[in-house]
Design a protein around this motif. Structure first.
Motif, short mmCIF file in Angstrom:
data_model
loop_
_atom_site.label_atom_id
_atom_site.label_comp_id
_atom_site.label_asym_id
_atom_site.label_seq_id
_atom_site.Cartn_x
_atom_site.Cartn_y
_atom_site.Cartn_z
N ARG A 245 37.70 46.46 41.98
CA ARG A 245 38.09 45.21 41.37
C ARG A 245 39.44 45.37 40.69
O ARG A 245 39.94 46.49 40.51
CB ARG A 245 37.03 44.75 40.36
CG ARG A 245 36.82 45.76 39.25
CD ARG A 245 35.50 45.57 38.49
NE ARG A 245 35.42 44.28 37.82
CZ ARG A 245 34.45 43.41 38.07
NH1 ARG A 245 33.51 43.71 38.96
NH2 ARG A 245 34.40 42.26 37.43
N CYS A 246 40.02 44.26 40.28
CA CYS A 246 41.29 44.30 39.56
C CYS A 246 41.05 44.66 38.09
O CYS A 246 39.96 44.41 37.56
CB CYS A 246 41.98 42.94 39.63
SG CYS A 246 42.44 42.43 41.31
N GLN A 251 42.98 39.43 37.67
CA GLN A 251 42.33 38.90 38.86
C GLN A 251 43.01 37.60 39.30
O GLN A 251 43.54 36.84 38.50
CB GLN A 251 40.84 38.66 38.61
CG GLN A 251 40.54 37.56 37.62
CD GLN A 251 40.52 38.03 36.18
OE1 GLN A 251 40.92 39.15 35.88
NE2 GLN A 251 40.06 37.16 35.28
N ASN A 253 42.07 34.14 40.49
CA ASN A 253 40.78 33.47 40.37
C ASN A 253 40.77 32.05 40.95
O ASN A 253 40.00 31.21 40.51
CB ASN A 253 40.30 33.46 38.92
CG ASN A 253 41.29 32.78 37.98
OD1 ASN A 253 42.33 32.28 38.41
ND2 ASN A 253 40.96 32.79 36.70
N CYS A 258 44.93 32.76 45.95
CA CYS A 258 44.58 33.88 46.83
C CYS A 258 45.38 33.79 48.13
O CYS A 258 45.87 34.80 48.65
CB CYS A 258 43.07 33.86 47.10
SG CYS A 258 42.47 35.28 48.05
N GLN A 307 34.88 41.06 43.92
CA GLN A 307 34.91 39.77 43.25
C GLN A 307 36.34 39.21 43.27
O GLN A 307 37.31 39.95 43.25
CB GLN A 307 34.44 39.92 41.80
CG GLN A 307 34.23 38.58 41.09
CD GLN A 307 33.67 38.75 39.69
OE1 GLN A 307 33.71 39.84 39.14
NE2 GLN A 307 33.13 37.69 39.13
N TYR A 308 36.44 37.90 43.34
CA TYR A 308 37.70 37.16 43.39
C TYR A 308 38.42 37.42 44.72
O TYR A 308 37.80 37.42 45.77
CB TYR A 308 38.57 37.50 42.18
CG TYR A 308 37.94 37.14 40.86
CD1 TYR A 308 37.69 35.81 40.52
CD2 TYR A 308 37.56 38.14 39.95
CE1 TYR A 308 37.10 35.48 39.30
CE2 TYR A 308 36.96 37.81 38.74
CZ TYR A 308 36.73 36.49 38.43
OH TYR A 308 36.14 36.16 37.24
N SER A 310 40.48 39.10 47.87
CA SER A 310 40.62 40.35 48.61
C SER A 310 41.10 40.04 50.02
O SER A 310 41.21 38.87 50.41
CB SER A 310 39.29 41.12 48.66
OG SER A 310 38.30 40.38 49.38
N PRO A 335 40.84 44.60 47.04
CA PRO A 335 41.20 43.53 46.10
C PRO A 335 42.70 43.24 46.12
O PRO A 335 43.53 44.11 46.41
CB PRO A 335 40.77 44.09 44.74
CG PRO A 335 39.86 45.23 45.05
CD PRO A 335 40.29 45.78 46.37
N CYS A 337 45.45 41.79 43.35
CA CYS A 337 45.54 41.58 41.91
C CYS A 337 46.87 40.92 41.54
O CYS A 337 47.84 40.96 42.30
CB CYS A 337 45.41 42.90 41.16
SG CYS A 337 43.93 43.85 41.61
N CYS A 353 36.38 30.47 38.38
CA CYS A 353 36.45 30.93 39.77
C CYS A 353 36.43 29.70 40.66
O CYS A 353 35.39 29.10 40.91
CB CYS A 353 35.26 31.85 40.08
SG CYS A 353 35.41 32.70 41.68
#
Length: 357
Positions: A245-246, A251, A253, A258, A307-308, A310, A335, A337, A353
């Protein structure tokens, strides 16, 4: 250092020369060589951003004026007031560095230069306070940025944001050659590399007595008030392989960001893969009831996604966005970040999120 053309006696020709590192100004002074330079490229940051990405800020009012001249044909309105500058202490709220005013005062795209390097840039955010106004949905200011390059934090002792630390002596040499004129004292030694606890991790130079560049492989990050780190430019980064994870507050979110982050990192992924180009075959992949991957933005645990945000490493490089809590170390997904710039970027809300937008 860099590219130059020989201007020696007749018969020697005017052939180009390239020196990859180090600098010797003797031949420039006696007229045997003349430097060949490239023009700096400028661009308009997308609306709604607080500032330019790190390494892309314009740092003088003179360069702000030149950037405006190069870009003025793309602005909707003329410059009606000339370049407005406020150097010390500068404006609070106006994006740091160079920007144009695009809302709140009518048809006027006047350039501004803000010398306040700690401005949080709130006036660069999109305006939603007056939904019926002429400038609803616009930002009051929009940043003008320069071609990304190596950069130094504004205060000695500040560390490079996570993801921008320079490792390796070749990159450190290149960073120092790019920034050498920004140090108040010259270097008295050649490039130095090693592992020290009293020197910042990565690439730095002391700004107290002399500015010899140092590349430090020491594992820990700690502030050193008499040293000035040199950093990579960028907005997003991919943590080391094996990261699940970041780091906290870094992150990405939202689904929209993304997508932007993956597009920004494609050149990095292409270089890592040794490929001429990488084109993801899918858009951002999310989980919902219809596709069988999960529901309400949460992937089924069998997929082992971080999570979030990637991307699928080794596959089609498609971005994936997962709202589910996860410590997955699945090497098939890495991930993405966000670089958090102190005093500029507010930490993201860890409880937000947005998998739909």
């Amino acid at each position: 250092f860099g590219c130059s053309g020989r201007r020696g006696p007749p018969g020697f020709g005017n052939s180009p020369w390239f020196k990859p590192y180090g600098a010797d100004f003797t031949h420039l002074a006696n007229g045997n060589f003349q430097g060949i330079c490239k023009a700096t490229r400028y661009w308009l940051e997308r609306a709604g951003m607080r500032s330019c990405p790190v390494g892309s800020h314009i740092t003088t009012s003179a360069e702000c004026g030149e950037a405006y001249k190069q870009l003025k044909q793309m602005f909707r309105y003329p410059n009606r007031r000339g370049l407005i500058e406020f150097l010390n202490p500068g404006w609070e709220g106006v994006p740091r560095g160079c920007s144009i005013q695009i809302g709140s005062i009518g048809p006027d795209n006047t350039p501004h230069f803000n010398g306040n390097t700690r401005s949080k840039g709130e006036r660069g955010l999109l305006n939603s306070a007056d939904p019926n106004g002429d400038f609803a949905g616009q930002a009051e200011f929009q940043s003008i940025c320069k071609e990304p390059s190596f950069w130094r934090p504004d205060i000695d002792g500040q560390q490079c944001p996570e993801g921008t630390t320079i490792s390796g002596h070749l990159a450190c040499k290149a960073a120092y050659e790019s920034l050498r004129d920004t140090f108040p004292v010259p270097a008295t030694r050649r490039f130095v590399s090693g592992s020290w606890a009293h020197v910042p991790r990565g690439c730095s130079a002391t700004s107290a007595t002399e500015s010899s560049p140092h590349s430090n492989s020491y594992a820990y990050r700690s502030p050193h008030t008499t040293w000035s780190p040199m950093c990579w430019p960028g907005r997003y980064y991919i943590p080391a392989p094996g990261s699940s994870r970041c780091p906290l507050n870094q992150q990405v979110n939202s689904k929209r960001e993304c997508r932007e982050a993956l597009l920004a990192l494609l050149p990095v992924l292409q270089a890592e893969a040794g490929a001429e180009s990488i084109v993801p075959s899918r858009g951002v992949v999310t989980a919902d009831d219809s596709n069988g991957l999960g529901s309400n933005g949460v992937f089924n645990s069998a997929f082992q996604l971080p999570q979030y945000c990637s991307y699928q490493a080794g596959g089609d490089y498609a971005a994936h966005f997962n709202c589910g809590f996860s410590f997955s170390t699945n090497p098939g997904y890495r991930p993405i970040c966000k670089i958090l710039v102190p005093n500029v970027d507010p930490p993201p809300n860890i409880f937000t999120c947005d998998w739909q937008n």
